[in-house]
Motif scaffolding. Sequence first.
Motif, PDB file in Angstrom:
ATOM      1  N   TYR A 197     -29.434 -14.020 -12.015  1.00  0.00           N
ATOM      2  CA  TYR A 197     -29.530 -12.886 -12.137  1.00  0.00           C
ATOM      3  C   TYR A 197     -29.996 -12.448 -13.436  1.00  0.00           C
ATOM      4  O   TYR A 197     -29.244 -12.750 -14.565  1.00  0.00           O
ATOM      5  CB  TYR A 197     -28.413 -11.935 -11.804  1.00  0.00           C
ATOM      6  CG  TYR A 197     -27.984 -11.631 -10.533  1.00  0.00           C
ATOM      7  CD1 TYR A 197     -28.961 -10.960  -9.897  1.00  0.00           C
ATOM      8  CD2 TYR A 197     -26.853 -11.839  -9.889  1.00  0.00           C
ATOM      9  CE1 TYR A 197     -28.891 -10.592  -8.628  1.00  0.00           C
ATOM     10  CE2 TYR A 197     -26.871 -11.592  -8.463  1.00  0.00           C
ATOM     11  CZ  TYR A 197     -27.847 -10.883  -7.690  1.00  0.00           C
ATOM     12  OH  TYR A 197     -27.487 -10.563  -6.533  1.00  0.00           O
ATOM     13  N   GLY A 198     -31.287 -11.993 -13.550  1.00  0.00           N
ATOM     14  CA  GLY A 198     -31.968 -11.475 -14.799  1.00  0.00           C
ATOM     15  C   GLY A 198     -31.944 -12.525 -15.996  1.00  0.00           C
ATOM     16  O   GLY A 198     -31.409 -12.270 -17.142  1.00  0.00           O
ATOM     17  N   GLY A 199     -31.948 -13.717 -15.812  1.00  0.00           N
ATOM     18  CA  GLY A 199     -32.044 -14.873 -16.621  1.00  0.00           C
ATOM     19  C   GLY A 199     -30.602 -15.252 -17.146  1.00  0.00           C
ATOM     20  O   GLY A 199     -30.417 -16.138 -18.177  1.00  0.00           O
ATOM     21  N   GLY A 200     -29.595 -14.540 -16.719  1.00  0.00           N
ATOM     22  CA  GLY A 200     -28.299 -14.953 -17.245  1.00  0.00           C
ATOM     23  C   GLY A 200     -27.317 -15.799 -16.148  1.00  0.00           C
ATOM     24  O   GLY A 200     -27.820 -16.791 -15.864  1.00  0.00           O
ATOM     25  N   GLU A 201     -26.447 -15.119 -15.612  1.00  0.00           N
ATOM     26  CA  GLU A 201     -25.498 -15.845 -14.853  1.00  0.00           C
ATOM     27  C   GLU A 201     -26.368 -16.358 -13.396  1.00  0.00           C
ATOM     28  O   GLU A 201     -27.052 -15.897 -12.804  1.00  0.00           O
ATOM     29  CB  GLU A 201     -24.689 -14.674 -14.241  1.00  0.00           C
ATOM     30  CG  GLU A 201     -23.350 -15.089 -13.565  1.00  0.00           C
ATOM     31  CD  GLU A 201     -22.723 -14.130 -12.789  1.00  0.00           C
ATOM     32  OE1 GLU A 201     -21.749 -14.463 -12.139  1.00  0.00           O
ATOM     33  OE2 GLU A 201     -23.272 -12.836 -12.859  1.00  0.00           O
ATOM     34  N   THR A 202     -25.775 -17.809 -13.147  1.00  0.00           N
ATOM     35  CA  THR A 202     -26.411 -18.295 -12.199  1.00  0.00           C
ATOM     36  C   THR A 202     -25.244 -18.047 -10.911  1.00  0.00           C
ATOM     37  O   THR A 202     -24.083 -18.330 -10.978  1.00  0.00           O
ATOM     38  CB  THR A 202     -26.244 -20.023 -12.358  1.00  0.00           C
ATOM     39  OG1 THR A 202     -27.369 -20.226 -13.534  1.00  0.00           O
ATOM     40  CG2 THR A 202     -26.951 -20.649 -11.318  1.00  0.00           C
ATOM     41  N   VAL A 203     -25.873 -17.693  -9.999  1.00  0.00           N
ATOM     42  CA  VAL A 203     -25.176 -17.163  -8.800  1.00  0.00           C
ATOM     43  C   VAL A 203     -25.108 -18.428  -7.627  1.00  0.00           C
ATOM     44  O   VAL A 203     -23.908 -18.653  -7.315  1.00  0.00           O
ATOM     45  CB  VAL A 203     -25.723 -15.741  -8.206  1.00  0.00           C
ATOM     46  CG1 VAL A 203     -24.480 -15.662  -7.067  1.00  0.00           C
ATOM     47  CG2 VAL A 203     -25.883 -14.967  -9.131  1.00  0.00           C
ATOM     48  N   LEU A 204     -26.320 -18.982  -7.485  1.00  0.00           N
ATOM     49  CA  LEU A 204     -26.124 -19.913  -6.530  1.00  0.00           C
ATOM     50  C   LEU A 204     -27.044 -21.189  -7.077  1.00  0.00           C
ATOM     51  O   LEU A 204     -28.147 -21.117  -7.813  1.00  0.00           O
ATOM     52  CB  LEU A 204     -27.058 -19.450  -5.344  1.00  0.00           C
ATOM     53  CG  LEU A 204     -26.174 -18.343  -4.251  1.00  0.00           C
ATOM     54  CD1 LEU A 204     -27.127 -17.768  -3.445  1.00  0.00           C
ATOM     55  CD2 LEU A 204     -24.840 -19.270  -3.682  1.00  0.00           C
TER      56      LEU A 204
END
Lengths: 256, 260
Positions: A19-26
Amino acid sequence: MDRPNNTPLVTLRNLHKQYGGGETVLKDINLAVNQGEFIGLIGPSGCGKSTLLKMIAGLTPVTGGILDIAGKTPSDARDRMSFIFQEATLLPWLTVHKNIQTTMRLHRVDKQECLRVADKMATLVGLENVKGFYPRQLSGGMQMRVSIARALSISPQILLLDEPFGALDEMTRDHLNEELLRIRSIEAWTAFFVTHSVSEAVFLSTEIIVLTANPGTIYKKIAVDFPYPRTAKTRESPEFQRLVGEVSHHLRSVDR
Amino acid sequence: MKKHLIWILPTITGSVIIGLWYAIIVIGGQPDYVLPSPWQILQACVTERHLLVPAALRTGFAAIVGFVAAVGGGSLIALLLASSRWVKMSFYPWVLVMQMTPLIVLVPIFVLWFGEGLPSITAITFGICFFPVVANTTMGLVSTDKNLLDLFKMSNASFTQEFFLLRAPYALPYFLTGVKIAGTLAPIGAITGDFLAGTASTYAGLGYLVQNYRSQIMTAELFAVAFVGCLIGFIFVAAVNFVHWYLLHNWHESSLKAEH
């Protein structure tokens, strides 16, 4: 869009979502799903299972890897996909009958056909006596039936279900699970089903994917081999209970 | 029984209030020009009807014009504000500034620009009524259920389909709340308007009558004007409430009868 049997309908290769270059979700999601399969996605909160569903639906962009639906991108494959949300997500100002027609009308299906299919769908999901009702006059379970009828009205090839029965009581949920499988035996779509309930996942799925959280990765793929049709009896079999125990065990080991 | 109480209780409280009113006059002995009796006010309504009725009609008409302008203009402003986050961020503070500006100060300017009479009165009514329409409608347009938007996106809905089949009906209850508030304000706006910008030759509404009676210390007649203004307000609110009920009674919680 129909494929030879040996080619998967949906292919996910090294799928990545940030998300938006930040947190990796998958991260590194690899999955090949054949036509007619029923995939149960289960995992702790924050494992990105809903995000995965939204990516397949083309509602949120893929940020890495490949997501292929019969040779098309998700947004191009949309016209043969339906999404069922956690809430019934109906238009409160329309009657049941008109709600069922919403998706068809957006697809510019002609009026006569809309009416005919809406009638057929209402009967299929057991709403024939409440077609003139407004959503607020129905119970949660009945509203969900409307949502299912609307989703099926466009004869989808892929059905994406995001915890559709999570807000319902257990009896209603079990009953709708059985209904869903009954309808599936007629309509034969491929399904991705997100749930928090292990027994629901075992009851419905041909394969269960257990995901880890932060970031979401595939921890385990578990095949579910019970023959269809599965009924209330299936739940009572020791084999069913054993598998529920196994999946619960895996779920516990990722949820730390 | 409960059904009758709706009428009986207010009648009792009303009678008590009128009784107290007379008691104050009898005990305090105020002259008529300070506190006329309810009977004198009723008489004033009758004797002044040749002035009150046309003035009430003018005020009612001005209220309708101002109200329609506020609902139309307010919805338009709301549409623009809701069209994008950038527009809203850029302009919403200025809408608030417009709302905060004391309207009474602007009246001389309105009169300079539009002239005395109906145009200025409409502008004043608009100024008093438009904000609730803007605020509520904007809120309704931007708070469309996220899942419903996704559902429409899944079906490749066009912009117009999304607007007319989803966003607009979704915003309707919000819009109607704004309209209801505007409806209660419109008669007040119109009376204020012709009090400040009405003249005998241009627009002699209830506000102008107030000016007139005030200068002659005709207190009972002033009460009569208040009474007539109150009536206009009731008619307005009843009409707006009916529209609200008519449009929502099938499906929206706010217009449903309690289930038995």
